[in-house]
Scaffold this active site. Structure first.
Site, PDB file in Angstrom:
ATOM      1  N   SER A  34      41.712  43.984  26.062  1.00 23.45           N
ATOM      2  CA  SER A  34      41.752  42.754  26.852  1.00 23.45           C
ATOM      3  C   SER A  34      43.036  41.967  26.569  1.00 23.45           C
ATOM      4  O   SER A  34      43.646  41.403  27.490  1.00 23.45           O
ATOM      5  CB  SER A  34      40.525  41.902  26.524  1.00 23.45           C
ATOM      6  OG  SER A  34      40.548  40.702  27.259  1.00 23.45           O
ATOM      7  N   GLU A  90      42.589  42.305  40.488  1.00 20.61           N
ATOM      8  CA  GLU A  90      44.023  42.550  40.299  1.00 20.61           C
ATOM      9  C   GLU A  90      44.593  43.400  41.433  1.00 20.61           C
ATOM     10  O   GLU A  90      45.748  43.218  41.826  1.00 20.61           O
ATOM     11  CB  GLU A  90      44.262  43.193  38.938  1.00 20.61           C
ATOM     12  CG  GLU A  90      43.961  42.243  37.804  1.00 20.61           C
ATOM     13  CD  GLU A  90      43.625  42.906  36.482  1.00 20.61           C
ATOM     14  OE1 GLU A  90      43.434  42.171  35.504  1.00 20.61           O
ATOM     15  OE2 GLU A  90      43.543  44.154  36.439  1.00 20.61           O
ATOM     16  N   GLU A  92      45.234  47.529  33.059  1.00 19.96           N
ATOM     17  CA  GLU A  92      43.804  47.341  33.341  1.00 19.96           C
ATOM     18  C   GLU A  92      43.075  48.676  33.393  1.00 19.96           C
ATOM     19  O   GLU A  92      41.957  48.806  32.890  1.00 19.96           O
ATOM     20  CB  GLU A  92      43.612  46.581  34.652  1.00 19.96           C
ATOM     21  CG  GLU A  92      42.165  46.285  34.966  1.00 19.96           C
ATOM     22  CD  GLU A  92      41.491  45.386  33.944  1.00 19.96           C
ATOM     23  OE1 GLU A  92      40.386  45.746  33.475  1.00 19.96           O
ATOM     24  OE2 GLU A  92      42.068  44.335  33.594  1.00 19.96           O
TER      25      GLU A  92
END
Length: 163
Positions: A135, A71, A106
């Site tokens: 998640s 990411e 995240e």
């Protein structure tokens, strides 16, 4: 008519005694937290320690979390693109902000996973649920990012392609 003694001015200023003492299993009876040398810091000292902790957090995330590295790579591409797309200022903020939101979620998901693994590595339904919820939060942030980019950059891309 009898007057309630608890309504007197003296009763209002006196603290009420608890009806029963706290038991050893009562969460309010827990011992105070251990001494933390960073909690007493103020001003620039506190900010300096917070910055050092943040940098350490980024280092750990980059070293240990492959999803964060992926990411972050995507952010390294999209953030500059989001600043140079010919749109209004609010759209720039939405494009860049949606990418940064993915990184934020995240990092939080990774911290939840680390805390759960610290508690126990054994398989447990609540541990699985917490990790799955983290998640899912990352997935929602990713969907938001994709939708933001599609709605703002999509029409521009269609115009550039001549459609």
């Amino acid at each position: 008519m009898k007057r309630d003694p608890s309504l007197s001015p003296q009763a209002a200023s006196e603290p009420q005694a608890p009806h029963e003492p706290l038991g050893p299993d009562d969460p309010l009876a827990l011992a105070p937290a251990p001494f933390n040398p960073y909690k007493g810091n103020r001003g620039l000292t506190r900010a300096w320690h917070a910055l050092k902790n943040s940098i350490n957090g980024f280092r750990v995330a980059i070293r240990e979390e492959s999803a964060f590295r992926q990411e972050l790579t995507l952010a390294a591409i999209l953030v500059p693109c989001g600043t140079f797309v010919p749109v209004d200022a609010v759209s720039h903020v939405l494009l860049v902000g949606s990418v940064l939101l993915v990184l934020i979620v995240e990092l939080l998901n990774s911290s939840v996973e680390a805390a759960i693994d610290r508690i126990s590595l054994e398989r447990h339904e609540l541990s699985r649920r917490a990790k799955d919820l983290g998640s899912a939060a990352v997935t929602v942030a990713l969907v938001l990012c994709v939708l933001t980019w599609a709605l703002i950059v999509g029409p521009l891309a269609m115009h550039w392609l001549g459609r």
